[in-house]
Design a protein around this motif. Structure first.
Motif, PDB file in Angstrom:
ATOM      1  N   ASP A 221       0.907  -1.051   0.307  1.00  0.00           N
ATOM      2  CA  ASP A 221       0.049   0.004  -0.036  1.00  0.00           C
ATOM      3  C   ASP A 221       0.923   1.335  -0.205  1.00  0.00           C
ATOM      4  N   VAL A 222       0.501   2.225  -0.472  1.00  0.00           N
ATOM      5  CA  VAL A 222       1.391   3.682  -0.397  1.00  0.00           C
ATOM      6  C   VAL A 222       1.565   4.054   0.733  1.00  0.00           C
ATOM      7  N   HIS A 223       0.758   3.564   1.532  1.00  0.00           N
ATOM      8  CA  HIS A 223       0.846   4.373   3.121  1.00  0.00           C
ATOM      9  C   HIS A 223       1.580   3.313   4.056  1.00  0.00           C
ATOM     10  N   HIS A 224       2.073   3.871   5.060  1.00  0.00           N
ATOM     11  CA  HIS A 224       2.746   2.942   5.996  1.00  0.00           C
ATOM     12  C   HIS A 224       1.901   2.012   6.773  1.00  0.00           C
TER      13      HIS A 224
ATOM     14  N   GLY B 239      -0.161   4.390 -10.533  1.00  0.00           N
ATOM     15  CA  GLY B 239      -0.082   5.591 -11.248  1.00  0.00           C
ATOM     16  C   GLY B 239      -1.819   5.780 -11.106  1.00  0.00           C
ATOM     17  N   GLY B 240      -1.980   7.090 -11.215  1.00  0.00           N
ATOM     18  CA  GLY B 240      -3.476   7.808 -11.241  1.00  0.00           C
ATOM     19  C   GLY B 240      -4.365   7.591 -10.231  1.00  0.00           C
ATOM     20  N   ASP B 241      -3.851   7.079  -8.874  1.00  0.00           N
ATOM     21  CA  ASP B 241      -4.591   6.902  -7.684  1.00  0.00           C
ATOM     22  C   ASP B 241      -5.144   8.209  -7.037  1.00  0.00           C
ATOM     23  N   ARG B 242      -6.397   8.366  -6.673  1.00  0.00           N
ATOM     24  CA  ARG B 242      -6.731   9.465  -6.242  1.00  0.00           C
ATOM     25  C   ARG B 242      -6.036  10.160  -4.906  1.00  0.00           C
ATOM     26  N   LEU B 243      -5.245   9.299  -4.097  1.00  0.00           N
ATOM     27  CA  LEU B 243      -4.453   9.550  -3.069  1.00  0.00           C
ATOM     28  C   LEU B 243      -3.136   9.587  -3.093  1.00  0.00           C
ATOM     29  N   GLY B 244      -2.641   8.239  -3.935  1.00  0.00           N
ATOM     30  CA  GLY B 244      -1.325   8.050  -3.851  1.00  0.00           C
ATOM     31  C   GLY B 244      -0.504   8.780  -4.907  1.00  0.00           C
TER      32      GLY B 244
ATOM     33  N   GLY C  91      -5.748   0.011   0.650  1.00  0.00           N
ATOM     34  CA  GLY C  91      -6.244   1.116   0.005  1.00  0.00           C
ATOM     35  C   GLY C  91      -6.513   0.920  -1.563  1.00  0.00           C
ATOM     36  N   GLY C  92      -6.715   2.112  -2.093  1.00  0.00           N
ATOM     37  CA  GLY C  92      -7.078   1.902  -3.675  1.00  0.00           C
ATOM     38  C   GLY C  92      -8.238   2.886  -3.717  1.00  0.00           C
ATOM     39  N   TYR C  93      -7.921   4.068  -4.476  1.00  0.00           N
ATOM     40  CA  TYR C  93      -9.404   5.122  -4.503  1.00  0.00           C
ATOM     41  C   TYR C  93      -9.411   5.476  -5.724  1.00  0.00           C
ATOM     42  N   THR C  94      -8.999   4.674  -7.107  1.00  0.00           N
ATOM     43  CA  THR C  94      -9.395   4.957  -8.219  1.00  0.00           C
ATOM     44  C   THR C  94     -10.121   3.511  -8.599  1.00  0.00           C
ATOM     45  N   PRO C  95     -11.441   3.517  -8.314  1.00  0.00           N
ATOM     46  CA  PRO C  95     -11.910   1.891  -8.303  1.00  0.00           C
ATOM     47  C   PRO C  95     -11.639   1.114  -9.539  1.00  0.00           C
ATOM     48  N   ARG C  96     -11.908   1.760 -10.577  1.00  0.00           N
ATOM     49  CA  ARG C  96     -11.636   0.889 -11.858  1.00  0.00           C
ATOM     50  C   ARG C  96     -10.130   0.039 -11.736  1.00  0.00           C
TER      51      ARG C  96
ATOM     52  N   ASP D 264      -2.063   1.919 -19.762  1.00  0.00           N
ATOM     53  CA  ASP D 264      -0.915   2.604 -19.249  1.00  0.00           C
ATOM     54  C   ASP D 264      -1.065   3.553 -18.309  1.00  0.00           C
ATOM     55  N   LEU D 265      -0.953   3.471 -17.100  1.00  0.00           N
ATOM     56  CA  LEU D 265      -1.165   4.219 -15.728  1.00  0.00           C
ATOM     57  C   LEU D 265       0.190   5.156 -15.427  1.00  0.00           C
ATOM     58  N   HIS D 266       1.379   5.111 -16.517  1.00  0.00           N
ATOM     59  CA  HIS D 266       2.344   5.583 -15.686  1.00  0.00           C
ATOM     60  C   HIS D 266       1.988   7.153 -16.434  1.00  0.00           C
ATOM     61  N   ASN D 267       2.241   8.095 -15.213  1.00  0.00           N
ATOM     62  CA  ASN D 267       2.052   9.220 -15.083  1.00  0.00           C
ATOM     63  C   ASN D 267       0.774  10.006 -15.417  1.00  0.00           C
ATOM     64  N   THR D 268      -0.398   9.195 -15.122  1.00  0.00           N
ATOM     65  CA  THR D 268      -1.548   9.650 -15.351  1.00  0.00           C
ATOM     66  C   THR D 268      -1.997  10.927 -14.563  1.00  0.00           C
ATOM     67  N   LYS D 269      -1.078  11.111 -13.573  1.00  0.00           N
ATOM     68  CA  LYS D 269      -1.330  12.153 -12.538  1.00  0.00           C
ATOM     69  C   LYS D 269      -0.247  13.100 -12.730  1.00  0.00           C
TER      70      LYS D 269
END
Ligand code: V1P
Ligand code: CA
Ligand code: ZN
Length: 399
Positions: A182-185, A283-288, A317-322, A367-372
């Motif tokens: 998970d991106v969080h500790h 990549g592209g997660d709403r919080l990550g 976690g995981g905040y971009t459901p698709r 491709d999710l690389h750098n979507t955000k």
């Protein structure tokens, strides 16, 4: 005659109670239990249900949750409702138990108790099937709530199903390795086992401060945090934290993961492994803030599966459901050894949630690389120094 031998390869069990999907944290809250509906639909559309044993676990009981959590906290959790939370009595406790507050990370919502007992029951049931050797990989995508403390809710987590599952595994295993991508500790799990050498906790996460000098949640997990410093404490050295900066890419992450996780597995020699697969490191997660693609995230599952030890896989976690659904479907396929075609099955319900340029173009592996557009600020020098420190930290445990 091979008649008496167990079948070769891995057998996978899938633990899921569909009632967990119908709970709502509130419309503006990033945690969406319906991402589990999407995940299940994808898994079914690819026919993966025929490749594993499916279980619908019962909810955990109060007594089962009390193996880790304080009873006072549990009785508050069991009785609090959106209707009674305004009473003076409840207001006196609500903040100290981690609910509400300014951030409202842990709201009180309808069916809260039902929700926590369902995801915890599934993790306990999954651990149980490993103990009974009914499977060697057990999956619960509804669990993985790593921030919950024994007497407090934290960061969208109310009950720590991971701690409960590890405690259950410890009844028949000398050493359990916990790995958290998970991106969080994974602070709640780390804290729960800080004084034992029977659990080693390893978390990969973003660590650092934003431009307003606010720490990335929960603010702990520096490389120097390795458990208690007292040499008499058995937990000393049985914690490893891998702090990562914004924008890490597939190659860097996979290199870090195999180098460090491989070394921990060799040194610690666990009897069972729990892997928390939080999908907010994509990549592209709403919080990550990372830039991982689905297959790089899945590489971690593949790599750990290769250790050939009883393995409990849980969500988080995981905040971009698709993309959560895509990742956990892919990782289910990794477990059963299936390869999935990139074009999503046309009979998939909710197909439109995955279609259009914005939503990943109707494929499983967009491709999710750098979507955000998080700039990658992880330098080669920095990553090398993290690995060097990690190896140094590992000297505290005897191989
Ligand atoms: O940053 C905080 C608060 C601000 N306080 C000083 C702490 N909370 C985060 C919590 C993230 C929890 C992650 C859980 C998991 O590891 C496991 C399931 O993935 C937070 C954030 C954020 N951007 O970090 N809360 C919220 N956003 C939030 C946003 C809208 C409504 C409610 C909460
Ligand atoms: Ca982590
Ligand atoms: Zn997270």
């Amino acid at each position: 005659d091979y008649g008496m031998e167990k079948p070769q390869g891995s057998s996978v069990s899938f633990h899921y109670n569909p009632n967990v999907e119908y709970h709502h944290f509130g419309s503006s809250h990033p945690m969406k239990p319906w991402r589990l509906t999407l995940t299940k639909q994808l898994i079914l559309a690819y026919g993966l249900e025929y490749t594993m044993e499916l279980h619908e676990p019962r909810p955990a009981t109060l007594d089962e949750l009390a193996i880790f959590h304080d009873r006072e906290y549990l009785s508050f959790l069991k009785n609090i409702t959106p209707q009674n939370m305004e009473s003076a009595d409840n207001q006196a406790h609500i903040l100290s138990f981690g609910f509400g507050g300014e951030s409202n990370d842990c709201p009180v919502f309808d069916g809260l108790w039902n929700y926590v007992s369902l995801y915890s029951g599934a993790s306990l049931h999954a651990a149980d099937s490993l103990l009974n050797a009914q499977s060697n990989i057990a999956i619960n995508w509804s669990g993985g709530l790593h921030h919950a403390k024994k007497n407090a809710a934290s960061g969208f987590c109310y009950v720590n199903d991971i701690v409960l599952a590890i405690q259950h595994l410890l009844t028949q295993n000398q050493r359990v390795l916990y790995i958290d991508i998970d991106v969080h500790h994974g602070d709640g799990v780390e804290q729960a086992f800080e004084s034992t050498d029977r659990v080693f906790t390893l978390s990969y996460h973003k660590f650092g401060f934003d431009k307003y000098n606010n720490p990335f949640f929960p603010g702990t997990g520096a490389i120097t945090e390795m458990g208690p410093s007292d040499p008499a404490n058995r937990g000393k050295g049985h914690t490893l934290n891998i702090p990562i900066e914004d924008g890490i890419d597939d190659e860097q992450y996979m290199w870090l993961f195999r180098t460090i996780t491989g070394a921990v597995n060799e040194k610690y020699r666990p009897n069972a492994i729990v892997l928390q697969c939080g999908a907010d490191s994509l990549g592209g997660d709403r919080l990550g803030k990372f830039n991982l693609n689905i297959k790089a995230h899945g590489y971690c599952v593949e790599f750990v599966k290769g250790f050939d030890k009883p393995l409990l896989l849980i969500g988080g976690g995981g905040y971009t459901p698709r993309n959560v659904a895509r990742t956990w479907c892919h990782e289910t396929a990794v477990c059963v050894g299936a390869t999935l075609h990139n074009n999503l099955p046309t009979h998939l319900p909710y197909l439109q949630a995955f279609q259009g340029e914005e939503n990943g173009g109707g494929v499983l592996y967009p491709d999710l690389h750098n979507t955000k557009r998080h700039e990658n600020v992880n330098s080669v020098a920095k990553l090398n120094s993290i690995v060097r420190s990690a190896f140094e930290n590992l000297r505290y445990i005897e191989g």
